[in-house]
Design a protein around this motif. Sequence first.
Motif, mmCIF file in Angstrom:
data_model
loop_
_atom_site.group_PDB
_atom_site.id
_atom_site.type_symbol
_atom_site.label_atom_id
_atom_site.label_comp_id
_atom_site.label_asym_id
_atom_site.label_seq_id
_atom_site.Cartn_x
_atom_site.Cartn_y
_atom_site.Cartn_z
ATOM 1 N N HIS A 1 -11.639 -2.494 3.672
ATOM 2 C CA HIS A 1 -11.659 -2.456 2.213
ATOM 3 C C HIS A 1 -12.551 -3.527 1.605
ATOM 4 O O HIS A 1 -13.060 -3.358 0.491
ATOM 5 N N HIS B 1 0.838 -1.203 0.000
ATOM 6 C CA HIS B 1 0.000 0.000 0.000
ATOM 7 C C HIS B 1 0.871 1.252 0.000
ATOM 8 O O HIS B 1 0.635 2.197 -0.751
ATOM 9 N N PHE C 1 -8.919 3.584 -8.023
ATOM 10 C CA PHE C 1 -9.054 3.302 -6.595
ATOM 11 C C PHE C 1 -9.735 1.946 -6.327
ATOM 12 O O PHE C 1 -9.195 1.091 -5.621
ATOM 13 N N HIS D 1 -15.156 6.113 1.871
ATOM 14 C CA HIS D 1 -14.249 5.200 2.584
ATOM 15 C C HIS D 1 -13.254 5.918 3.490
ATOM 16 O O HIS D 1 -12.735 5.340 4.436
ATOM 17 N N PHE E 1 -7.546 -2.879 8.161
ATOM 18 C CA PHE E 1 -7.509 -2.201 6.857
ATOM 19 C C PHE E 1 -8.179 -3.055 5.779
ATOM 20 O O PHE E 1 -9.005 -2.585 4.994
ATOM 21 N N HIS F 1 -7.630 -1.766 -5.173
ATOM 22 C CA HIS F 1 -7.822 -2.367 -3.852
ATOM 23 C C HIS F 1 -8.460 -3.750 -3.959
ATOM 24 O O HIS F 1 -8.199 -4.617 -3.135
ATOM 25 N N CYS G 1 1.172 4.249 -2.927
ATOM 26 C CA CYS G 1 0.430 5.444 -2.507
ATOM 27 C C CYS G 1 1.300 6.561 -1.965
ATOM 28 O O CYS G 1 0.819 7.684 -1.824
ATOM 29 N N PHE H 1 -1.690 6.506 4.413
ATOM 30 C CA PHE H 1 -1.497 5.484 3.378
ATOM 31 C C PHE H 1 -0.291 4.596 3.689
ATOM 32 O O PHE H 1 -0.326 3.394 3.468
ATOM 33 N N HIS I 1 -10.609 5.410 7.924
ATOM 34 C CA HIS I 1 -9.163 5.495 8.138
ATOM 35 C C HIS I 1 -8.827 6.468 9.262
ATOM 36 O O HIS I 1 -8.095 6.137 10.198
ATOM 37 N N HIS J 1 -4.720 6.224 -5.564
ATOM 38 C CA HIS J 1 -5.897 6.885 -4.991
ATOM 39 C C HIS J 1 -6.313 8.058 -5.871
ATOM 40 O O HIS J 1 -5.582 8.423 -6.781
HETATM 41 CU CU1 C2O Z 1 -5.604 2.667 -0.320
HETATM 42 CU CU2 C2O Z 1 -8.329 2.768 2.246
HETATM 43 O O1 C2O Z 1 -6.841 3.180 1.091
#
Ligand code: C2O
Length: 348
Positions: free
Chosen positions: A279, A92, A118, A245, A275, A122, A96, A266, A249, A113
């Motif tokens: 997702h 990640h 996006f 989303h 995490f 993921h 990012c 990130f 975080h 992102h």
């Molecule tokens: Cu790559 Cu929830 O972020």
Amino acid sequence: RPIDGPSQDVCKLATPSPGNPLQIECCPPAMAGRESKPFQFPSPSEPKRIRRPAHLASQDKEYVEKYKLAMKRMKCLPPEDPRSFFQQAKVHCAYCNGSYVQSSHTNLGLQIHFSWLFLPFHRMYLHFYERILGSLIQDPTFALPFWNWDHEDGMAIAEMFKDPESPLFDGLRNVHHLPSNKPLDLRWDRVTEDKPFERIRDDNYARVYELMVSGAQRRLEFFGPKYRAGDPPPAGGGGTSERLHNMAHLWTGGHNQQFGEDMGNFYSAGRDPIFYVHHCNVDRLWNVWKTIGGFRFDFDDYDYLNTSFLFYDENSDLIKIKVKDVLDPQALGLEYEDRPIPWRNSRP
Ligand code: C2O
């Protein structure tokens, strides 16, 4: 032209935010000069992986033990093993926080992102992560759970993540958000901690409605802006799916950490097992969005479909996977347990 993944030869030190002097090493092991293999769909004879809501899966002792064992084994792999917890978290960060450059434009950073990449990126990440976990316990049915924060029963962090002795635990979470009845507040102002449950629930339903239904009638709104080879890395905004989303975080991450570690940045988000569970819900809502009707379809743009990324799989092979490979969850052997959609009529 489609983005042809990260360059295998150039990988820079990452930073917690653009321009920050702090440098972090996030590059994966042994990429330079290595041959990648094209992605293969799981064979249709493989059993399905059924992702269940985390708050319900928490009550299934057998499942929790399996999940913990898989995570424990992943954490015990040597740190240079691309399947290890440590390396997986870095995936990640590398995609990012400025490690990678586009293979066809090595002067341009790669950022997954803030654009139409996006959701598919993921989904790929979860696919490989889940298969690695399953292979470490020889269970081809193993599936990650999803954090069902769009239903009142699933808004709090599920119990299985809260035992400090468990490999599902992460010490860098906001301690105010750990009590078992504390729901994720999708409209959290980053200060208030005493909003009543019913207020948070209703606000959340209205927020999900806004970002899945009224404000997401077209794909550009939902997925985010187009991003092609040669474009500079996108730097902000993103589609409604991404904006929906983000709060989990910030809300989950440590409130007294410099960069919001772990979930709030990130570069460190992948260090918290939750995490991947967060997702999974984002991924599930992508499917739900397509069932709402109207113009809610996936893009069919050539550049989008052929954008590719690199991941290590459960055999430590380097795999090149394209966006078009992940648009059909069934072809990935993936299913989500059905859940009621309480926000469907929550027009504010
Ligand atoms: Cu790559 Cu929830 O972020």
